[in-house]
Design an enzyme around this catalytic site. Structure first.
Site, PDB file in Angstrom:
ATOM      1  N   SER A  99      24.670  37.172  74.891  1.00 38.01           N
ATOM      2  CA  SER A  99      25.285  36.729  73.642  1.00 38.01           C
ATOM      3  C   SER A  99      25.467  37.903  72.691  1.00 38.01           C
ATOM      4  CB  SER A  99      24.422  35.661  72.978  1.00 38.01           C
ATOM      5  OG  SER A  99      23.209  36.225  72.519  1.00 38.01           O
ATOM      6  N   ASP A 100      26.383  37.722  71.775  1.00 35.95           N
ATOM      7  CA  ASP A 100      26.515  38.655  70.668  1.00 35.95           C
ATOM      8  C   ASP A 100      25.324  38.406  69.729  1.00 35.95           C
ATOM      9  OD1 ASP A 100      27.522  40.560  68.947  1.00 35.95           O
ATOM     10  OD2 ASP A 100      29.518  39.681  68.834  1.00 35.95           O
TER      11      ASP A 100
END
Length: 126
Positions: A99-100
């Site tokens: 994920s960011d």
């Protein structure tokens, strides 16, 4: 890039198109306002959005980063159709999904959707 021992990371998987309201927010009265959703039909997804990631997978990219946005009303990092369906099944991606920063809004839901690294990826900066 990977031939010298570095891992390439393609980002942001798919529909990361806006900066305005790309994360959920809270109104002054405490109501949560979800992020804007990029609603993309199947034909457009395959003919337009998926191509750059298909090329990255064919090139041997190690990681794919999901983004803050929602796609078809589901957060990108929790979207099983995107991560398990399109990326892992259709494109046969063998690497890992991350994920960011703070783009994961759940633990198990993200993991079940195919996000195997739902943390803060300080090392993915392409």
């Amino acid at each position: 890039m990977q031939s010298v021992g570095a891992q390439a990371c393609a980002k942001h998987f798919i529909g990361n198109e806006q900066e305005t309201q790309r994360n959920p927010s809270t109104t002054p009265n405490g109501k949560t306002v979800e992020a804007i959703s990029s609603n993309i039909d199947d034909r457009t997804m395959h003919e337009l959005y998926l191509w750059p990631f298909a090329d990255a997978v064919r090139a041997g990219v190690s990681a794919i980063m999901c983004g803050y946005n929602r796609v078809n009303q589901t957060y990108s990092c929790e979207n099983s159709k995107l991560l398990n369906g399109l990326l892992k099944e259709e494109l046969d991606f063998q690497g890992y999904v991350m994920s960011d920063w703070q783009a994961t809004h759940s633990g198990l839901k993200s993991i079940h959707a195919g996000n195997v690294f739902p943390t803060r990826p300080w090392f993915c900066s392409l």
